[in-house]
Design a protein around this motif. Structure first.
Motif, short mmCIF file in Angstrom:
data_model
loop_
_atom_site.label_atom_id
_atom_site.label_comp_id
_atom_site.label_asym_id
_atom_site.label_seq_id
_atom_site.Cartn_x
_atom_site.Cartn_y
_atom_site.Cartn_z
N PHE A 145 9.29 15.60 54.95
CA PHE A 145 10.42 15.66 55.87
C PHE A 145 10.39 14.46 56.81
CE2 PHE A 145 12.48 16.87 59.84
CZ PHE A 145 13.72 17.29 59.37
N LEU A 146 9.23 14.15 57.37
CA LEU A 146 9.14 13.01 58.28
C LEU A 146 9.43 11.71 57.55
CD1 LEU A 146 6.07 13.74 60.60
CD2 LEU A 146 8.49 13.69 61.22
N LEU A 147 8.91 11.55 56.34
CA LEU A 147 9.18 10.33 55.59
C LEU A 147 10.68 10.17 55.33
CD1 LEU A 147 6.30 10.32 52.95
CD2 LEU A 147 6.53 8.83 54.94
N SER A 148 11.35 11.27 55.08
CA SER A 148 12.79 11.22 54.84
C SER A 148 13.55 10.89 56.12
CB SER A 148 13.27 12.55 54.27
OG SER A 148 14.68 12.58 54.15
N GLU A 149 13.22 11.57 57.20
CA GLU A 149 13.92 11.37 58.46
C GLU A 149 13.68 9.99 59.06
OE1 GLU A 149 16.12 13.62 60.19
OE2 GLU A 149 16.09 14.21 58.07
N LEU A 150 12.48 9.44 58.84
CA LEU A 150 12.11 8.15 59.44
C LEU A 150 12.15 7.03 58.41
CD1 LEU A 150 9.02 9.40 61.51
CD2 LEU A 150 11.42 9.28 62.24
N ALA A 151 12.92 7.22 57.34
CA ALA A 151 12.92 6.27 56.23
C ALA A 151 13.37 4.88 56.64
CB ALA A 151 13.80 6.80 55.11
N ASP A 152 14.17 4.77 57.71
CA ASP A 152 14.65 3.45 58.14
C ASP A 152 13.68 2.77 59.10
OD1 ASP A 152 15.19 5.44 60.06
OD2 ASP A 152 16.79 4.24 60.97
N LEU A 153 12.51 3.40 59.34
CA LEU A 153 11.51 2.83 60.23
C LEU A 153 10.29 2.40 59.41
CD1 LEU A 153 11.65 5.42 63.15
CD2 LEU A 153 12.80 3.21 63.00
N PRO A 154 9.46 1.51 59.95
CA PRO A 154 8.29 1.02 59.21
C PRO A 154 7.14 2.03 59.20
CG PRO A 154 8.42 -0.03 61.36
CD PRO A 154 9.67 0.78 61.22
N VAL A 155 7.34 3.09 58.41
CA VAL A 155 6.36 4.16 58.27
C VAL A 155 5.58 3.92 56.97
CG1 VAL A 155 6.04 6.64 57.98
CG2 VAL A 155 7.83 5.79 59.50
N VAL A 156 4.24 4.09 57.05
CA VAL A 156 3.41 3.91 55.85
C VAL A 156 3.11 5.29 55.27
CG1 VAL A 156 1.35 2.87 54.89
CG2 VAL A 156 2.39 1.89 56.95
N ARG A 157 3.40 5.47 54.00
CA ARG A 157 3.27 6.76 53.33
C ARG A 157 1.80 7.18 53.24
NH1 ARG A 157 6.68 9.25 49.62
NH2 ARG A 157 5.71 10.76 48.23
#
Length: 385
Positions: A301-313
């Motif tokens: 859910f967080l990866l989807s919601e923050l997909a436009d931010l530089p998040v590392v999986r």
């Protein structure tokens, strides 16, 4: 004046963010700063703990090295993962939590000035314990990519020197969620054998693996049973943070020294907690698979919601990292703004290894998806993105 052993230990930062969030007394704050979880411990562990409170034998220092039943359960747990057989009497000690076990191991294997190789980013508490034990931390770089983190094998080789005594590895690693691959473990094992080093394996989150990944225990590799010291705990997988029970499993040749360090440090474990820990390890219904599935849902859910931010999986564990520096915001400032304007408590990764200072950590183990629904709007508002 700070004593020398503490001069290079700045703290972990989580305590400050947690205290700031607590002081606000606001139930709407998303608690993403600390490794807690709202998922319940195994039912068998709760029952055994309640019974132990009324058991006078549990109100004791004895046995100093841990309940025999718990030691047996621990070596069976480690043995299943590693494909090895361990002797509970000579190759296992129960510790007062996993990190107490890590410190006792480091105190047992390091001379002042010996070097320990860790990955970076990594938990500041591991770095600090190396320093407390008189060791010098050296770092192998974790490389962020589109599908998560990988170990830079060149930097791993570069981190090794004439005084390298041990590798301290965690998989899944905190805070990144990095999970070592078979080839990466083989590279570490080859270095251990080449220079005669120990591998101290922090297995606190070993089974918290996402996307159908499987456990790879380094002691399962050729020649590594005699070089690997495994430190585990009931805190994460079994959701038993408050019990403060862990275990150290390793070759008999080193365990007597670990016993001496343990007796000279915390002395013994929490008596009323050990029966519950033993029940958790022995239960056929420990709830780990269900818990991992829920934590993966929250991660996704967080990866989807923050997909436009530089998040590392993350490939496992309880947390993920956001590169706020690439957004033009230093993580300490981002943390302050998120708490003040977004009601999100999150910890900057200052002092969590070279390069970690560009990241902010979100812990997803303690907040259900229902409470995370507006997380992107909170982040957007607080950071003005």
């Amino acid at each position: 004046m700070t004593v020398t052993r503490l001069a290079s230990i700045p703290g972990i930062g989580v305590d400050r963010v947690g205290d700031a969030a607590d002081s606000m007394r606001d139930a709407d704050i998303l608690r993403l700063e600390n490794l807690d979880t709202d998922l319940r411990p195994p039912a068998a562990a709760l029952r055994a703990t309640h019974q132990a409170i009324d058991d006078d034998a549990a109100n004791s220092y004895l046995p100093f090295l841990g309940l025999p039943a718990l030691r047996q359960a621990a070596v069976e747990r480690v043995g299943r993962a590693a494909g090895c057989v361990y002797d509970a009497a000579s190759e296992c000690i129960v510790s007062a939590g996993g990190l107490a076990g890590i410190l006792n191991v480091l105190l047992s294997i390091l001379e002042p000035g010996d070097e320990v190789v860790l990955t970076s980013p990594t938990y500041a508490g591991l770095i600090n314990r190396v320093r407390l034990a008189g060791g010098v931390p050296k770092f192998a770089r974790l490389i962020p990519g589109a599908d998560g983190w990988r170990l830079d094998l060149d930097s791993l080789a570069d981190a090794i020197g004439p005084r390298t005594k041990a590798f301290l590895m965690m998989s899944p690693s905190m805070p990144s969620g990095y999970v070592a691959s078979v080839d990466e473990w083989r590279a570490v094992a080859a270095h251990c054998e080449r220079i005669g080093a120990w591998l101290v394996y922090d297995a606190a989150m070993e089974r918290i693996l996402f996307d159908d990944r499987k456990v790879v225990h380094p002691a399962s590799l050729p020649g590594m049973r005699e070089r690997t010291i495994t430190v585990g705990a009931v805190s994460k997988e079994y959701r038993m943070i408050g019990w403060r029970v862990g275990w150290i499993v390793g070759p008999a040749e080193i365990m007597n020294d670990v016993r001496l360090a343990s007796l000279s440090n915390v002395v013994c474990q929490v008596g009323i907690a050990m029966p519950g820990a033993a029940a958790a390890l022995s239960s056929g219904d420990d709830g780990v698979a269900e818990a991992v599935a829920e934590w993966q849902r929250r991660r996704d859910f967080l990866l989807s919601e923050l997909a436009d931010l530089p998040v590392v999986r993350p490939h496992g564990g309880w947390s993920l990292l956001i590169d706020t520096r690439s957004l033009g915001i230093e993580p300490p400032e981002a943390s302050q703004r998120l708490l003040a304007h977004g009601k999100i408590a999150a910890t900057p990764m200052t002092n969590w290894g070279p390069g970690a200072e560009r990241y902010l950590r979100f812990v997803f183990a303690n907040e259900p998806v229902a409470r995370l629904r507006d997380v992107r709007e909170r982040v957007r508002h607080a950071l003005q993105l």
